[in-house]
Write a protein that holds these residues in place. Sequence first.
Motif, PDB file in Angstrom:
ATOM      1  N   THR A 237       0.874  -1.171   0.000  1.00 30.87           N
ATOM      2  CA  THR A 237       0.000   0.000   0.000  1.00 30.87           C
ATOM      3  C   THR A 237       0.908   1.217   0.000  1.00 30.87           C
ATOM      4  O   THR A 237       1.763   1.362   0.874  1.00 30.87           O
ATOM      5  CB  THR A 237      -0.911   0.027   1.243  1.00 30.87           C
ATOM      6  OG1 THR A 237      -1.693  -1.177   1.255  1.00 30.87           O
ATOM      7  CG2 THR A 237      -1.854   1.216   1.209  1.00 30.87           C
ATOM      8  N   ASP A 238       0.780   2.047  -1.028  1.00 34.22           N
ATOM      9  CA  ASP A 238       1.572   3.277  -1.061  1.00 34.22           C
ATOM     10  C   ASP A 238       0.650   4.435  -1.446  1.00 34.22           C
ATOM     11  O   ASP A 238      -0.571   4.314  -1.318  1.00 34.22           O
ATOM     12  CB  ASP A 238       2.775   3.138  -2.013  1.00 34.22           C
ATOM     13  CG  ASP A 238       2.367   2.836  -3.443  1.00 34.22           C
ATOM     14  OD1 ASP A 238       1.147   2.861  -3.742  1.00 34.22           O
ATOM     15  OD2 ASP A 238       3.253   2.581  -4.276  1.00 34.22           O
ATOM     16  N   GLU A 239       1.227   5.527  -1.915  1.00 37.15           N
ATOM     17  CA  GLU A 239       0.395   6.708  -2.218  1.00 37.15           C
ATOM     18  C   GLU A 239      -0.646   6.406  -3.303  1.00 37.15           C
ATOM     19  O   GLU A 239      -1.663   7.075  -3.403  1.00 37.15           O
ATOM     20  CB  GLU A 239       1.258   7.935  -2.585  1.00 37.15           C
ATOM     21  CG  GLU A 239       2.129   7.819  -3.819  1.00 37.15           C
ATOM     22  CD  GLU A 239       3.421   7.011  -3.573  1.00 37.15           C
ATOM     23  OE1 GLU A 239       4.170   6.831  -4.531  1.00 37.15           O
ATOM     24  OE2 GLU A 239       3.651   6.562  -2.430  1.00 37.15           O
ATOM     25  N   GLN A 240      -0.416   5.354  -4.079  1.00 32.34           N
ATOM     26  CA  GLN A 240      -1.406   4.957  -5.087  1.00 32.34           C
ATOM     27  C   GLN A 240      -2.478   4.041  -4.495  1.00 32.34           C
ATOM     28  O   GLN A 240      -3.340   3.551  -5.210  1.00 32.34           O
ATOM     29  CB  GLN A 240      -0.728   4.215  -6.239  1.00 32.34           C
ATOM     30  CG  GLN A 240       0.201   5.084  -7.067  1.00 32.34           C
ATOM     31  CD  GLN A 240       0.837   4.269  -8.185  1.00 32.34           C
ATOM     32  OE1 GLN A 240       0.174   3.502  -8.874  1.00 32.34           O
ATOM     33  NE2 GLN A 240       2.136   4.425  -8.358  1.00 32.34           N
ATOM     34  N   GLY A 241      -2.391   3.772  -3.196  1.00 27.92           N
ATOM     35  CA  GLY A 241      -3.367   2.888  -2.561  1.00 27.92           C
ATOM     36  C   GLY A 241      -2.879   1.462  -2.545  1.00 27.92           C
ATOM     37  O   GLY A 241      -1.722   1.192  -2.869  1.00 27.92           O
TER      38      GLY A 241
ATOM     39  N   ARG B 105      -2.114  -2.087  -3.817  1.00 25.52           N
ATOM     40  CA  ARG B 105      -1.904  -2.651  -5.149  1.00 25.52           C
ATOM     41  C   ARG B 105      -0.884  -3.767  -5.089  1.00 25.52           C
ATOM     42  O   ARG B 105      -0.259  -3.999  -4.051  1.00 25.52           O
ATOM     43  CB  ARG B 105      -1.472  -1.574  -6.147  1.00 25.52           C
ATOM     44  CG  ARG B 105      -0.147  -0.925  -5.822  1.00 25.52           C
ATOM     45  CD  ARG B 105       0.032   0.374  -6.601  1.00 25.52           C
ATOM     46  NE  ARG B 105       1.333   0.966  -6.330  1.00 25.52           N
ATOM     47  CZ  ARG B 105       2.390   0.907  -7.143  1.00 25.52           C
ATOM     48  NH1 ARG B 105       2.293   0.279  -8.303  1.00 25.52           N
ATOM     49  NH2 ARG B 105       3.542   1.450  -6.824  1.00 25.52           N
TER      50      ARG B 105
END
Length: 330
Positions: free
Chosen positions: A145-149, A151
């Motif tokens: 989970t990163d700034e892109q949510g 994935r």
Amino acid sequence: MRIVALAGGIGGARFLRGLKEIVGPQDEITVIGNTGDDIHLFGLKVCPDLDTVMYTLGGGIHEEQGWGRADETWSIKNEMKAYGVGPEWFGLGDRDFATHIVRTQMLGAGYPLSAVTEALCDRWQPGVRLLPMSDDRVETHVRITDEQGPRVVHFQEYWVRLHAAVAAEAIVPVGVDTAKPAPGVLEALAAADVILLPPSNPVVSIGTILAVPGIREAVAAATAPVVGLSPIIGGAPVRGMADKVLAAVGVEATADAVALHYGGRGAPGGSGRPAGLLDGWLVDTADQAVVAAVEAAGISCRAIPLLMTDTDATAAMAREALALAEQVRR
Ligand code: GDP
Ligand code: CA
């Protein structure tokens, strides 16, 4: 003596180089290589771990780096960049490209990966029989989970581009459930006199190999003693970020936790627990304090120097692994 080793990339390859030093001319080494790290780049099939073993044992490795070819040049990479074609984060040098072109060409002509690997090894003469764990496509993915949510990224993107800087929430070897062991893999394990687990990554290298249906079972059922060497020294991986993927499977980055993760040979499987694998386990002298805990789990354990600083030190590790195998042979 027939020795079978399961191997990832750098840790596995360096250990095998030491092992080769101490075996006799009659001894045979079969290596079951991880292909979960494989990736398709620029239309080419890249098998990083198989190549690391092949180049290291065949004298073509970039020594300091531990992967890729010695005396490499980067014209193709720079030309691709000039076209704006990536990924830029994965290092494929000009010499290395040739390997991937040959491999992709042969796969396209219908040869299975095991036959392709044998053909590539014809050139490199690694002095071991190198078998991919499977001819079927398996690709490890990592949930993050990163700034892109939330994935899922390819293992190479997680490892090489992201440097495992975000937490791995799950490790998914995509395709492994339906993969079959490559020809010769189960036969080699059944006929082995000794089975070794080098200090390779327990999750994304050895764990992926063991996840191919039939392989873990074949190791557990083998008549040969199974001895492993810890890739973790003093609570941290010697090199790389194995702690990140161990955390994803709920295993502490310690020499004893990894041994218990593989499990003692005496421990039966059942109710969701896989059968244990290890008869013997080597930890570094820095981890002398964990020996008793490992032995309490039914695994014979010795503390010896486990740093592969040069071939002599690595050969000494291999000698200790074979000596421990003799002590635990049933
Ligand atoms: P990769 O596929 O290139 O990551 O290589 P492997 O999976 O075969 O091996 C990676 C593991 O090797 C890492 O977890 C390291 O901690 C371990 N390793 C690297 N060098 C040494 C060493 O000198 N001694 C020990 N004991 N482990 C090492
Ligand atoms: Ca690898």
